[in-house]
Motif scaffolding. Structure first.
Motif, PDB file in Angstrom:
ATOM      1  N   ASN A 121       0.825  -1.216   0.000  1.00  0.00           N
ATOM      2  CA  ASN A 121       0.000   0.000   0.000  1.00  0.00           C
ATOM      3  C   ASN A 121       0.856   1.262   0.000  1.00  0.00           C
ATOM      4  OD1 ASN A 121      -2.221  -1.606  -0.018  1.00  0.00           O
ATOM      5  ND2 ASN A 121      -2.707  -1.388   2.170  1.00  0.00           N
ATOM      6  N   GLU A 122       1.934   1.211   0.775  1.00  0.00           N
ATOM      7  CA  GLU A 122       2.807   2.383   0.852  1.00  0.00           C
ATOM      8  C   GLU A 122       3.433   2.656  -0.524  1.00  0.00           C
ATOM      9  OE1 GLU A 122       6.444   3.788   3.706  1.00  0.00           O
ATOM     10  OE2 GLU A 122       5.498   1.869   4.143  1.00  0.00           O
ATOM     11  N   MET A 123       3.933   1.592  -1.149  1.00  0.00           N
ATOM     12  CA  MET A 123       4.546   1.744  -2.479  1.00  0.00           C
ATOM     13  C   MET A 123       3.510   2.272  -3.477  1.00  0.00           C
ATOM     14  SD  MET A 123       4.761   0.458  -5.721  1.00  0.00           S
ATOM     15  CE  MET A 123       3.790  -1.038  -5.543  1.00  0.00           C
ATOM     16  N   THR A 124       2.285   1.690  -3.420  1.00  0.00           N
ATOM     17  CA  THR A 124       1.243   2.092  -4.377  1.00  0.00           C
ATOM     18  C   THR A 124       0.915   3.577  -4.226  1.00  0.00           C
ATOM     19  OG1 THR A 124       0.346  -0.145  -4.280  1.00  0.00           O
ATOM     20  CG2 THR A 124      -1.090   1.536  -5.215  1.00  0.00           C
ATOM     21  N   ALA A 125       0.839   4.042  -2.989  1.00  0.00           N
ATOM     22  CA  ALA A 125       0.537   5.464  -2.762  1.00  0.00           C
ATOM     23  C   ALA A 125       1.644   6.332  -3.367  1.00  0.00           C
ATOM     24  CB  ALA A 125       0.397   5.730  -1.265  1.00  0.00           C
ATOM     25  N   ASN A 126       2.901   5.932  -3.185  1.00  0.00           N
ATOM     26  CA  ASN A 126       4.017   6.716  -3.740  1.00  0.00           C
ATOM     27  C   ASN A 126       3.993   6.693  -5.272  1.00  0.00           C
ATOM     28  OD1 ASN A 126       4.684   6.938  -1.084  1.00  0.00           O
ATOM     29  ND2 ASN A 126       6.424   5.521  -1.166  1.00  0.00           N
ATOM     30  N   ARG A 127       3.642   5.537  -5.816  1.00  0.00           N
ATOM     31  CA  ARG A 127       3.591   5.411  -7.290  1.00  0.00           C
ATOM     32  C   ARG A 127       2.479   6.298  -7.855  1.00  0.00           C
ATOM     33  NH1 ARG A 127       1.962  -0.239  -8.553  1.00  0.00           N
ATOM     34  NH2 ARG A 127      -0.117   0.651  -8.470  1.00  0.00           N
ATOM     35  N   GLU A 128       1.303   6.216  -7.216  1.00  0.00           N
ATOM     36  CA  GLU A 128       0.161   6.968  -7.755  1.00  0.00           C
ATOM     37  C   GLU A 128       0.382   8.478  -7.612  1.00  0.00           C
ATOM     38  OE1 GLU A 128      -2.148   5.406  -9.662  1.00  0.00           O
ATOM     39  OE2 GLU A 128      -0.848   3.680  -9.283  1.00  0.00           O
ATOM     40  N   MET A 129       1.054   8.892  -6.533  1.00  0.00           N
ATOM     41  CA  MET A 129       1.402  10.310  -6.375  1.00  0.00           C
ATOM     42  C   MET A 129       2.301  10.752  -7.543  1.00  0.00           C
ATOM     43  SD  MET A 129       3.812  11.916  -3.401  1.00  0.00           S
ATOM     44  CE  MET A 129       5.346  11.348  -4.136  1.00  0.00           C
ATOM     45  N   THR A 130       3.250   9.906  -7.894  1.00  0.00           N
ATOM     46  CA  THR A 130       4.171  10.227  -8.995  1.00  0.00           C
ATOM     47  C   THR A 130       3.419  10.262 -10.323  1.00  0.00           C
ATOM     48  OG1 THR A 130       5.806   8.981  -7.747  1.00  0.00           O
ATOM     49  CG2 THR A 130       6.419   9.624  -9.977  1.00  0.00           C
ATOM     50  N   PHE A 131       2.520   9.306 -10.516  1.00  0.00           N
ATOM     51  CA  PHE A 131       1.735   9.290 -11.763  1.00  0.00           C
ATOM     52  C   PHE A 131       0.915  10.586 -11.896  1.00  0.00           C
ATOM     53  CE2 PHE A 131       1.422   4.357 -12.381  1.00  0.00           C
ATOM     54  CZ  PHE A 131       2.750   4.342 -12.781  1.00  0.00           C
ATOM     55  N   ALA A 132       0.356  11.048 -10.782  1.00  0.00           N
ATOM     56  CA  ALA A 132      -0.442  12.288 -10.831  1.00  0.00           C
ATOM     57  C   ALA A 132       0.445  13.443 -11.294  1.00  0.00           C
ATOM     58  CB  ALA A 132      -1.046  12.574  -9.458  1.00  0.00           C
ATOM     59  N   HIS A 133       1.680  13.472 -10.815  1.00  0.00           N
ATOM     60  CA  HIS A 133       2.615  14.533 -11.222  1.00  0.00           C
ATOM     61  C   HIS A 133       2.930  14.427 -12.720  1.00  0.00           C
ATOM     62  CE1 HIS A 133       5.662  17.613 -10.255  1.00  0.00           C
ATOM     63  NE2 HIS A 133       6.403  17.004 -11.189  1.00  0.00           N
ATOM     64  N   LEU A 134       3.164  13.198 -13.182  1.00  0.00           N
ATOM     65  CA  LEU A 134       3.474  12.996 -14.609  1.00  0.00           C
ATOM     66  C   LEU A 134       2.297  13.441 -15.478  1.00  0.00           C
ATOM     67  CD1 LEU A 134       5.235   9.484 -14.474  1.00  0.00           C
ATOM     68  CD2 LEU A 134       6.339  11.684 -14.903  1.00  0.00           C
ATOM     69  N   ARG A 135       1.075  13.109 -15.035  1.00  0.00           N
ATOM     70  CA  ARG A 135      -0.109  13.510 -15.819  1.00  0.00           C
ATOM     71  C   ARG A 135      -0.206  15.038 -15.893  1.00  0.00           C
ATOM     72  NH1 ARG A 135      -2.433   9.121 -13.080  1.00  0.00           N
ATOM     73  NH2 ARG A 135      -3.426  10.495 -11.558  1.00  0.00           N
ATOM     74  N   GLN A 136       0.046  15.674 -14.739  1.00  0.00           N
ATOM     75  CA  GLN A 136       0.004  17.146 -14.698  1.00  0.00           C
ATOM     76  C   GLN A 136       0.992  17.761 -15.680  1.00  0.00           C
ATOM     77  OE1 GLN A 136       1.012  18.603 -10.845  1.00  0.00           O
ATOM     78  NE2 GLN A 136      -1.099  18.511 -10.091  1.00  0.00           N
ATOM     79  N   ARG A 137       2.130  17.106 -15.840  1.00  0.00           N
ATOM     80  CA  ARG A 137       3.178  17.647 -16.726  1.00  0.00           C
ATOM     81  C   ARG A 137       3.034  17.119 -18.160  1.00  0.00           C
ATOM     82  NH1 ARG A 137       3.310  20.247 -12.739  1.00  0.00           N
ATOM     83  NH2 ARG A 137       5.112  20.688 -11.405  1.00  0.00           N
ATOM     84  N   GLY A 138       1.999  16.316 -18.384  1.00  0.00           N
ATOM     85  CA  GLY A 138       1.758  15.805 -19.740  1.00  0.00           C
ATOM     86  C   GLY A 138       2.800  14.789 -20.196  1.00  0.00           C
ATOM     87  N   ILE A 139       3.365  14.045 -19.270  1.00  0.00           N
ATOM     88  CA  ILE A 139       4.404  13.060 -19.628  1.00  0.00           C
ATOM     89  C   ILE A 139       3.800  11.660 -19.654  1.00  0.00           C
ATOM     90  CG2 ILE A 139       6.566  12.001 -18.817  1.00  0.00           C
ATOM     91  CD1 ILE A 139       7.376  14.800 -17.954  1.00  0.00           C
ATOM     92  N   SER A 140       4.110  10.915 -20.740  1.00  0.00           N
ATOM     93  CA  SER A 140       3.496   9.581 -20.908  1.00  0.00           C
ATOM     94  C   SER A 140       4.209   8.550 -20.048  1.00  0.00           C
ATOM     95  CB  SER A 140       3.621   9.099 -22.350  1.00  0.00           C
ATOM     96  OG  SER A 140       3.242  10.095 -23.225  1.00  0.00           O
ATOM     97  N   TYR A 141       3.400   7.655 -19.485  1.00  0.00           N
ATOM     98  CA  TYR A 141       3.950   6.534 -18.719  1.00  0.00           C
ATOM     99  C   TYR A 141       3.048   5.332 -18.938  1.00  0.00           C
ATOM    100  CZ  TYR A 141       0.196   7.662 -15.462  1.00  0.00           C
ATOM    101  OH  TYR A 141      -1.041   7.903 -14.916  1.00  0.00           O
ATOM    102  N   ILE A 142       3.588   4.168 -18.614  1.00  0.00           N
ATOM    103  CA  ILE A 142       2.769   2.960 -18.721  1.00  0.00           C
ATOM    104  C   ILE A 142       2.226   2.634 -17.332  1.00  0.00           C
ATOM    105  CG2 ILE A 142       2.766   0.497 -19.285  1.00  0.00           C
ATOM    106  CD1 ILE A 142       4.992   1.004 -21.276  1.00  0.00           C
ATOM    107  N   PRO A 143       0.888   2.541 -17.207  1.00  0.00           N
ATOM    108  CA  PRO A 143       0.325   2.191 -15.898  1.00  0.00           C
ATOM    109  C   PRO A 143       0.906   0.862 -15.418  1.00  0.00           C
ATOM    110  CG  PRO A 143      -1.398   2.849 -17.424  1.00  0.00           C
ATOM    111  CD  PRO A 143      -0.135   2.736 -18.230  1.00  0.00           C
ATOM    112  N   SER A 144       1.301   0.822 -14.154  1.00  0.00           N
ATOM    113  CA  SER A 144       2.034  -0.330 -13.622  1.00  0.00           C
ATOM    114  C   SER A 144       1.358  -0.834 -12.360  1.00  0.00           C
ATOM    115  CB  SER A 144       3.458   0.134 -13.288  1.00  0.00           C
ATOM    116  OG  SER A 144       4.062  -0.704 -12.331  1.00  0.00           O
TER     117      SER A 144
END
Ligand code: PLP
Length: 349
Positions: A266-289
């Motif tokens: 859960n801790e890792m997932t929260a950190n990952r999803e926080m990072t994904f939110a930042h990437l989305r805000q900056r318009g950077i593509s990533y593969i959902p993991s």
């Protein structure tokens, strides 16, 4: 040689004070109970004694996974049984089918053995899914079909139903090698059920990831005894003595701690999803993991981007030749990921 080719960064000593999100490690040590058990075992390091903890570990894993103890073999990490499985079940007549990108040692071993090698690309138009039908078509007479699930470096999952399809349709005498190094991060069903059902499947596990034991070296293979025995045929040395008593004690004390496994996930997932939110805000593509790593597509060569991050004190992961514009990022602590996001803003500026 391989480490240099992959651009594995130097020892931790050289990286003191840096944010290390390059090697899919857990960001702290083993679970507390594991540290205590391991430390107690260090003081008894004069004894060979591996057998008691080895048996206890087999019993614990057997109960958790529903696989008989004689179907489980511990190793100093899972990299060794991974390469052995290729050496054992591949031949000039029966090659390897693997994914691309995926964890490289399977294909590096096949290249070294000079056996037929087929890499099935993960494609965006297919949602980066493992195409098991394409794997079978790529070599209908392979010795090994290697599936890493969740896959390193994409963090994408191969559903058990697809693995079952491959097992049901693959040629006789071949094995499906399912590398579950990251399965604890996903919390999804394991291919261990196919091992328990007596299929031609070998499942690999490691304590190097969620259990925070990369440097201690402990892994497992699960498979029918006749398959596991074949992997030992060139060993003159008793397999038990390959294992560190400290790693066994640490792993045994950790593997049963179901609640802490979920907490870490859960801790890792929260950190990952926080990072994904930042990437989305900056318009950077990533593969959902679903794992503790993910692929970012910079849309420009990844190597200079990695160097730019290093200048900010953030060591990100390598890129795979098939995707030269993409980097693998490991999910670290909340603070690591905040540093990554901050460095990212500088790098993309
Ligand atoms: N399998 C996968 C998919 C990995 O990513 C790794 C390490 O990164 C390994 C196996 C080998 O890990 P170890 O030998 O530390 O168990």
């Amino acid at each position: 040689r391989v480490s240099q080719a992959r651009g594995v960064v130097a020892s931790a000593g050289d990286n003191a004070g840096k944010v290390l999100i390059d090697s899919n490690e857990w960001w702290t040590g083993p679970m507390e109970a594991g540290v205590r058990a391991g430390a107690a075992m260090v003081a008894q390091g004069n004894r060979y004694w591996p057998n008691r903890n080895r048996q206890d570990l087999l019993k614990a894993v057997s109960e958790i996974e529903g696989v008989p103890t004689d179907h489980i073999m511990p190793w100093p990490g899972s990299g060794d049984p991974l390469c052995r499985a290729i050496v054992t079940f591949c031949s000039p007549q029966r090659g390897l089918v693997t994914l691309d990108p995926t964890y490289e040692p399977s294909w590096e071993t096949a290249e070294w053995l000079k056996v037929p090698l087929a890499k099935v690309a993960l494609r965006p138009e297919n949602n980066w899914k493992t195409d098991v039908r394409a794997m079978l078509a790529a070599n209908p007479n392979a010795g090994v079909y290697y599936i890493c699930s969740p896959n390193n470096p994409t963090g994408t999952l191969t559903p058990i139903a697809d693995i079952e399809w491959l097992v049901a349709n693959k040629p006789a005498g071949s094995i499906v090698l399912v590398d579950e190094a990251y399965i604890h991060f996903a919390g999804t069903p394991s291919a261990a059920s196919l091992v328990a059902a007596g299929k031609d499947v070998i499942v690999l596990r490691t304590f190097s990831k969620l259990f925070g034991m990369a440097g201690l070296r402990l892994g497992l293979s699960m498979g029918r005894p006749d398959l596991l025995e074949k992997m030992m045929r060139y060993d003159g040395f008793s397999q038990s003595f390959m294992l560190s008593t400290v790693a066994l004690a640490t792993g045994l004390a950790s593997v049963t701690r179901a609640q802490e496994i979920v907490q870490r996930r859960n801790e890792m997932t929260a950190n990952r999803e926080m990072t994904f939110a930042h990437l989305r805000q900056r318009g950077i593509s990533y593969i959902p993991s679903v794992a503790n790593m993910f692929i970012v597509d910079w849309k420009r060569p990844a190597k200079p981007v990695r160097e730019a991050f290093a200048k900010q004190g953030v060591i990100i992961g390598r890129n795979w030749p098939i995707w030269p514009n993409c980097s693998r990022i490991t999910v670290g602590s909340e603070s690591d990921m905040r540093s990554f996001c901050k460095a990212l803003d500088t790098v993309i500026a």
